[in-house]
Design a protein around this motif. Sequence first.
Motif, PDB file in Angstrom:
ATOM      1  N   ALA A 168       9.307  -0.220  -6.114  1.00 15.06           N
ATOM      2  CA  ALA A 168       9.410  -1.674  -6.239  1.00 15.06           C
ATOM      3  C   ALA A 168      10.104  -2.049  -7.543  1.00 15.06           C
ATOM      4  O   ALA A 168      10.966  -2.939  -7.582  1.00 15.06           O
ATOM      5  N   LEU A 187       6.829  -7.024  -0.773  1.00 17.68           N
ATOM      6  CA  LEU A 187       5.825  -6.190  -1.430  1.00 17.68           C
ATOM      7  C   LEU A 187       4.552  -6.160  -0.597  1.00 17.68           C
ATOM      8  O   LEU A 187       4.007  -7.214  -0.245  1.00 17.68           O
ATOM      9  N   LEU A 234       4.834   1.282  -6.479  1.00 18.05           N
ATOM     10  CA  LEU A 234       5.277   0.378  -7.544  1.00 18.05           C
ATOM     11  C   LEU A 234       6.482   0.954  -8.284  1.00 18.05           C
ATOM     12  O   LEU A 234       7.281   0.193  -8.841  1.00 18.05           O
ATOM     13  N   LEU A 292      13.345  -8.270  -1.035  1.00 15.73           N
ATOM     14  CA  LEU A 292      12.258  -7.366  -1.362  1.00 15.73           C
ATOM     15  C   LEU A 292      10.926  -7.912  -0.860  1.00 15.73           C
ATOM     16  O   LEU A 292      10.529  -9.037  -1.179  1.00 15.73           O
ATOM     17  N   THR A 329      13.525  -4.285  -8.049  1.00 15.46           N
ATOM     18  CA  THR A 329      13.339  -5.633  -8.584  1.00 15.46           C
ATOM     19  C   THR A 329      14.623  -6.115  -9.270  1.00 15.46           C
ATOM     20  O   THR A 329      15.198  -5.420 -10.090  1.00 15.46           O
ATOM     21  N   MET A 360      10.744  -2.931   2.155  1.00 18.55           N
ATOM     22  CA  MET A 360       9.367  -2.915   1.673  1.00 18.55           C
ATOM     23  C   MET A 360       9.104  -1.535   1.070  1.00 18.55           C
ATOM     24  O   MET A 360       9.004  -0.543   1.785  1.00 18.55           O
TER      25      MET A 360
END
Length: 261
Positions: free
Chosen positions: A130, A143, A127, A141, A134, A123
């Motif tokens: 992330a 979020l 962003l 993953l 991705t 986690m």
Amino acid sequence: MAADGVMSERLSRIVEAVRASGEVSVIELALLTGASEMTIRRDLDVLSGRGVLTRFRGGARSLLLRGEEPPFGMREREGVETKRAIAAVVAGLIADGESVVVDSGTTCLEVARALEPRRLTIMPLSLHAANALTGAASIHLLLPGGEPRPAELALTGPLAEASLAALRFDTAVIGCCGISPTDGLTTHDLADAAVKRAAIASSRRVIAAAEATKFSRTALAHVAPITAFDAVVTDDTLPEDTGTALAAAGISVHRAPSPSP
């Protein structure tokens, strides 16, 4: 790459000097860095474009308050090789199959990139991280919710805190703006501090990832005492007395080797 590293180090020294004094002349900065006045003027143009300082004839004036964090875009370019070395050591402490929460910030972004090929549940709390994860084939993953801070893109607020409280992680990797054996871990943003505390509370093991320069700084918001951490990963310029104090507090200290010149 070596030239980029020299420029990055010089820009960092200029920012620190201007921030500490409020304003500094081109001549003073040239003496401080050993660079030519022409080079310093070009550097000031770069920093002015990043919103860190404002130019005046013969020098520069800081736009950053002492209690403020430098912009993400500037920090992302500073000490990149050192951050990658720290990230590699952090990745070596994490076993495949673990569930990991990865904090926001530029050092933790490098940690996310180092973990991208691994088989993990992650986690990310920004962003930026992330986005780095991705599409990774072996990463599960997760979020969190939350509000992204402008530029920083760290996820904060009640939704981010609730996402963390609902889960239990094997490891949390936490970044910081300042850290010391006496003041513990600190950050500039109050909402970010709350999210970091939630990540720590939800994790069985907590690793602080911080460049050695962070051990000479204390930011506004207290996150946790140093005893909240099981391990600290830093670079090999960490002062020996600081390492001794961390070890005395029961913390495992890992020093990443300096990047090759």
